[in-house]
Design an enzyme around this catalytic site. Sequence first.
Site, PDB file in Angstrom:
ATOM      1  CB  CYS A 218      -5.806   0.138  15.098  1.00  0.00           C
ATOM      2  SG  CYS A 218      -4.705  -1.234  14.801  1.00  0.00           S
TER       3      CYS A 218
HETATM    4  N1  COA Z   1       9.276 -10.543   2.418  1.00  0.00           N
HETATM    5  C1  COA Z   1       9.545 -10.418   1.104  1.00  0.00           C
HETATM    6  N2  COA Z   1       8.599 -10.199   0.174  1.00  0.00           N
HETATM    7  C2  COA Z   1       7.328 -10.134   0.589  1.00  0.00           C
HETATM    8  C3  COA Z   1       6.974 -10.268   1.945  1.00  0.00           C
HETATM    9  C4  COA Z   1       8.007 -10.477   2.876  1.00  0.00           C
HETATM   10  N3  COA Z   1       7.748 -10.601   4.165  1.00  0.00           N
HETATM   11  N4  COA Z   1       5.635 -10.148   2.060  1.00  0.00           N
HETATM   12  C5  COA Z   1       5.148  -9.938   0.821  1.00  0.00           C
HETATM   13  N5  COA Z   1       6.168  -9.922  -0.069  1.00  0.00           N
HETATM   14  C6  COA Z   1       6.095  -9.766  -1.529  1.00  0.00           C
HETATM   15  C7  COA Z   1       4.780 -10.277  -2.077  1.00  0.00           C
HETATM   16  O1  COA Z   1       4.884 -11.649  -2.363  1.00  0.00           O
HETATM   17  C8  COA Z   1       4.620  -9.427  -3.312  1.00  0.00           C
HETATM   18  O2  COA Z   1       5.453  -9.948  -4.329  1.00  0.00           O
HETATM   19  P1  COA Z   1       4.819 -10.444  -5.719  1.00  0.00           P
HETATM   20  O3  COA Z   1       4.137  -9.228  -6.268  1.00  0.00           O
HETATM   21  O4  COA Z   1       6.014 -10.896  -6.477  1.00  0.00           O
HETATM   22  O5  COA Z   1       3.871 -11.521  -5.322  1.00  0.00           O
HETATM   23  C9  COA Z   1       5.219  -8.082  -2.929  1.00  0.00           C
HETATM   24  O6  COA Z   1       6.088  -8.360  -1.840  1.00  0.00           O
HETATM   25  C10 COA Z   1       4.190  -7.051  -2.517  1.00  0.00           C
HETATM   26  O7  COA Z   1       3.298  -7.636  -1.553  1.00  0.00           O
HETATM   27  P2  COA Z   1       2.116  -6.823  -0.924  1.00  0.00           P
HETATM   28  O8  COA Z   1       1.408  -7.692   0.082  1.00  0.00           O
HETATM   29  O9  COA Z   1       1.294  -6.215  -2.006  1.00  0.00           O
HETATM   30  O10 COA Z   1       2.924  -5.691  -0.113  1.00  0.00           O
HETATM   31  P3  COA Z   1       2.514  -4.235   0.242  1.00  0.00           P
HETATM   32  O11 COA Z   1       3.392  -3.306  -0.470  1.00  0.00           O
HETATM   33  O12 COA Z   1       1.042  -4.009   0.168  1.00  0.00           O
HETATM   34  O13 COA Z   1       2.942  -4.174   1.799  1.00  0.00           O
HETATM   35  C11 COA Z   1       1.855  -4.187   3.936  1.00  0.00           C
HETATM   36  C12 COA Z   1       2.298  -5.015   2.717  1.00  0.00           C
HETATM   37  C13 COA Z   1       1.103  -5.091   4.877  1.00  0.00           C
HETATM   38  C14 COA Z   1       3.101  -3.634   4.604  1.00  0.00           C
HETATM   39  C15 COA Z   1       0.972  -3.007   3.474  1.00  0.00           C
HETATM   40  O14 COA Z   1      -0.009  -3.455   2.571  1.00  0.00           O
HETATM   41  C16 COA Z   1       0.274  -2.301   4.612  1.00  0.00           C
HETATM   42  O15 COA Z   1       0.892  -1.878   5.580  1.00  0.00           O
HETATM   43  N6  COA Z   1      -1.039  -2.069   4.463  1.00  0.00           N
HETATM   44  C17 COA Z   1      -1.811  -1.341   5.441  1.00  0.00           C
HETATM   45  C18 COA Z   1      -2.097  -2.216   6.578  1.00  0.00           C
HETATM   46  C19 COA Z   1      -2.751  -1.527   7.721  1.00  0.00           C
HETATM   47  O16 COA Z   1      -2.727  -0.339   7.885  1.00  0.00           O
HETATM   48  N7  COA Z   1      -3.351  -2.323   8.540  1.00  0.00           N
HETATM   49  C20 COA Z   1      -3.929  -1.856   9.730  1.00  0.00           C
HETATM   50  C21 COA Z   1      -3.523  -2.834  10.739  1.00  0.00           C
HETATM   51  S1  COA Z   1      -4.055  -2.268  12.268  1.00  0.00           S
END
Ligand code: COA
Length: 373
Positions: free
Chosen positions: A156
């Site tokens: 990235c």
């Molecule tokens: N649809 C519905 N629910 C979902 C889901 C989906 N697609 N994906 C995850 N969930 C649920 C999970 O099961 C969890 O529920 P639970 O607590 O009951 O198990 C809840 O949502 C939270 O999941 P989590 O993975 O902790 O979500 P989050 O708030 O951390 O968001 C990202 C996920 C990936 C959007 C976020 O962590 C992120 O963007 N992180 C930074 C990533 C980044 O910058 N990466 C660089 C890449 S270049």
Amino acid sequence: MSAIAITGSGVSVPDFTITNEELCVAFNQYVRLFNEENAAAIEAGDVTELRESTADFIENASGMKQRYVVNKSGIMDPKIMRPVIHQRPNTELCHQAELSVKACEQALAQAGRVGEDVDMVLLATSNMQRAYPAVAMEVQHALGARGFAYDMNVACSSGTFAIQAAADAVRAGSARCAIVVVPEIMSGHLNWRDRDSHFIFGDGCAAFIIERLEESNSENLWEIRGTRALTQYSHNIRNNGSYLGRCEPERRDEADKLFTQQGRKVFKDIVPLAANFIKDHMTSLDLSPETVSRYWLHQANANMNRLIARRVVGRDTTPQEAPTILDRYANTAGAGSMIAFHLHNEDMEKGASGVLCSFGAGYSIGSVILRRV
Ligand code: COA
């Protein structure tokens, strides 16, 4: 020392878009099919039942509403769940080169340059379409550029690291007119069957022209006041896909051969790292939040960007101060902050400063401080 400037920028995207709602229809069909086909094993506890994805979760957790993709039909087919992208004959532009040439032509037009003026093409991206020859060389050839071209990958942060490399080359005199082009076909390395990440990436490309300020031919000039790059090794974002995959075919299709991340951990690690990095870079150039009017941040997560901008500025920023483009483009990796710059700079006055910053796998962080001339 000569001042170095961005003298033109361009953006290209593929033809297709997928909204969160469309994406979830396909994903949830796949989930239901999988659960039906594996009902007995799920019942016996041998296979984990898959859960459905929701458009509301995607938008709330990331800020994304849609993404551009090179191929839609394969991603939308629950039996395929990947883009279907055919290899073109060697005599035709490859997909990455095609996206690149479109963005480069726009950037050249803005800079008042033609391909022949260019003597360095730096193609920076998270994934190379092939091993060699460098896609950069194909782009160089298609544009009629001179000099040299090479590919580089810092995931990235590919764009900001390449801007630093190109600015250094122009300053040192090894190039006079450089193109940095970042074609990201992220749909090809995304695991569209993974609920945690299936919505994250989109395809898109950005290009910048970099020259000495005094030699520029452009109306739209942005002096590069400083660049910084930092890497800190981490496994939290990883892709083990490799040319060595054929040496162990039984493991070639495992999930780790595509994009994987610990999203929560990445979020927690990157927010302070990026905020401190930006603040330190600004301070080193005697800039304070009062004298910086724009933050073109990496486009991975809108909530993350809000927190980073708040830590840097000391208050909530407005959408104008820290523009979001991931709602429309999703995460276009190295191209994201460059696309944000391209779409959100025209209203800035001469003398105004902005910070372009990327962060991602590595970990890697890069920042470029710009002033409109
Ligand atoms: N649809 C519905 N629910 C979902 C889901 C989906 N697609 N994906 C995850 N969930 C649920 C999970 O099961 C969890 O529920 P639970 O607590 O009951 O198990 C809840 O949502 C939270 O999941 P989590 O993975 O902790 O979500 P989050 O708030 O951390 O968001 C990202 C996920 C990936 C959007 C976020 O962590 C992120 O963007 N992180 C930074 C990533 C980044 O910058 N990466 C660089 C890449 S270049």
